[in-house]
Motif scaffolding. Structure first.
Motif, PDB file in Angstrom:
ATOM      1  N   LEU A  28       0.837  -1.193   0.000  1.00 27.82           N
ATOM      2  CA  LEU A  28       0.000   0.000   0.000  1.00 27.82           C
ATOM      3  C   LEU A  28       0.876   1.248   0.000  1.00 27.82           C
ATOM      4  O   LEU A  28       1.666   1.459   0.918  1.00 27.82           O
ATOM      5  CB  LEU A  28      -0.903   0.005   1.241  1.00 27.82           C
ATOM      6  N   VAL A  29       0.748   2.066  -1.058  1.00 29.20           N
ATOM      7  CA  VAL A  29       1.450   3.350  -1.144  1.00 29.20           C
ATOM      8  C   VAL A  29       0.499   4.413  -0.621  1.00 29.20           C
ATOM      9  O   VAL A  29      -0.615   4.567  -1.122  1.00 29.20           O
ATOM     10  CB  VAL A  29       1.865   3.691  -2.591  1.00 29.20           C
ATOM     11  N   PRO A  68       1.502  -3.959  -6.420  1.00 32.92           N
ATOM     12  CA  PRO A  68       1.905  -5.360  -6.276  1.00 32.92           C
ATOM     13  C   PRO A  68       2.840  -5.581  -5.079  1.00 32.92           C
ATOM     14  O   PRO A  68       3.615  -4.699  -4.710  1.00 32.92           O
ATOM     15  CB  PRO A  68       2.644  -5.661  -7.584  1.00 32.92           C
ATOM     16  N   ALA A  69       2.731  -6.769  -4.514  1.00 34.38           N
ATOM     17  CA  ALA A  69       3.626  -7.153  -3.423  1.00 34.38           C
ATOM     18  C   ALA A  69       5.067  -7.004  -3.874  1.00 34.38           C
ATOM     19  O   ALA A  69       5.390  -7.245  -5.033  1.00 34.38           O
ATOM     20  CB  ALA A  69       3.352  -8.595  -3.013  1.00 34.38           C
ATOM     21  N   GLY A  70       5.920  -6.577  -2.964  1.00 32.40           N
ATOM     22  CA  GLY A  70       7.334  -6.398  -3.277  1.00 32.40           C
ATOM     23  C   GLY A  70       7.684  -4.956  -3.592  1.00 32.40           C
ATOM     24  O   GLY A  70       8.851  -4.579  -3.593  1.00 32.40           O
ATOM     25  N   THR A  71       6.680  -4.124  -3.849  1.00 31.76           N
ATOM     26  CA  THR A  71       6.930  -2.722  -4.167  1.00 31.76           C
ATOM     27  C   THR A  71       7.589  -2.001  -3.001  1.00 31.76           C
ATOM     28  O   THR A  71       8.479  -1.171  -3.196  1.00 31.76           O
ATOM     29  CB  THR A  71       5.607  -2.009  -4.557  1.00 31.76           C
ATOM     30  N   LYS A  84       4.411  -2.721   3.384  1.00 30.83           N
ATOM     31  CA  LYS A  84       4.258  -4.134   3.068  1.00 30.83           C
ATOM     32  C   LYS A  84       3.110  -4.651   3.923  1.00 30.83           C
ATOM     33  O   LYS A  84       3.099  -4.449   5.131  1.00 30.83           O
ATOM     34  CB  LYS A  84       5.573  -4.822   3.442  1.00 30.83           C
ATOM     35  N   THR A  85       2.112  -5.269   3.323  1.00 29.53           N
ATOM     36  CA  THR A  85       0.941  -5.669   4.089  1.00 29.53           C
ATOM     37  C   THR A  85       1.071  -7.037   4.740  1.00 29.53           C
ATOM     38  O   THR A  85       0.447  -7.288   5.753  1.00 29.53           O
ATOM     39  CB  THR A  85      -0.325  -5.644   3.213  1.00 29.53           C
ATOM     40  N   LEU A  90      -5.445  -7.244   4.201  1.00 27.75           N
ATOM     41  CA  LEU A  90      -5.759  -6.449   3.018  1.00 27.75           C
ATOM     42  C   LEU A  90      -6.297  -7.370   1.943  1.00 27.75           C
ATOM     43  O   LEU A  90      -5.594  -8.220   1.418  1.00 27.75           O
ATOM     44  CB  LEU A  90      -4.506  -5.719   2.532  1.00 27.75           C
ATOM     45  N   ARG A  91      -7.592  -7.218   1.652  1.00 32.50           N
ATOM     46  CA  ARG A  91      -8.264  -8.059   0.668  1.00 32.50           C
ATOM     47  C   ARG A  91      -9.013  -7.159  -0.300  1.00 32.50           C
ATOM     48  O   ARG A  91      -9.442  -6.087   0.052  1.00 32.50           O
ATOM     49  CB  ARG A  91      -9.294  -8.964   1.334  1.00 32.50           C
TER      50      ARG A  91
END
Length: 137
Positions: A28-29, A68-71, A84-85, A90-91
């Protein structure tokens, strides 16, 4: 010669039940609302550049872009944070995943995570626009 950054996939963020190990696959940004709203406008009018689901807090002080994950590991945009969630619930469903928040662009209308390279560009353009407007007042 123009250097082009490679972007991560803007795949849908799977729900925790479909992600490996039960963890959510979105980061999440978070940005100040003014810059975030400008960035959403920039992304929505861009040629083929889709914006993914976007959250806002109750006071509309911040916007959160699902990426996306990893950002989060490589995020370095001043004035923003990328969290990082790691399966903290987070759905992508109609209900906002964080208490005190609501969807600006819900998952049903924006199914893909926002491409972090495109988001970085939009946030930069939004910051420049805000600075120009504020400098004219």
């Amino acid at each position: 010669m123009e250097t082009r950054e490679s972007s991560q996939s803007n795949e849908p963020c799977p729900s925790p039940s479909s992600a490996e190990g039960g963890a959510s696959a979105c980061d999440l940004v978070t940005v100040p609302a003014r810059q975030g709203f400008e960035a959403v406008d920039i992304l929505r009018r861009g040629a083929g550049e889709a914006v993914g689901p976007v959250l806002h807090d109750d006071g509309c002080a911040t916007l959160g872009f699902l990426v996306p994950a990893g950002t989060a590991a490589g995020w370095d945009v001043p004035g923003s944070t990328c969290t990082k969630t790691d399966g903290r619930g987070l759905r992508l469903n109609p209900e906002p995943p964080v208490e005190g928040s609501d969807w600006l662009l819900p998952p049903g209308e924006a199914d893909l995570a926002t491409d972090p390279v495109i988001l970085r560009r939009a946030l930069g353009e939004a910051a420049r626009m805000i600075k120009a407007v504020d400098g004219c007042q």
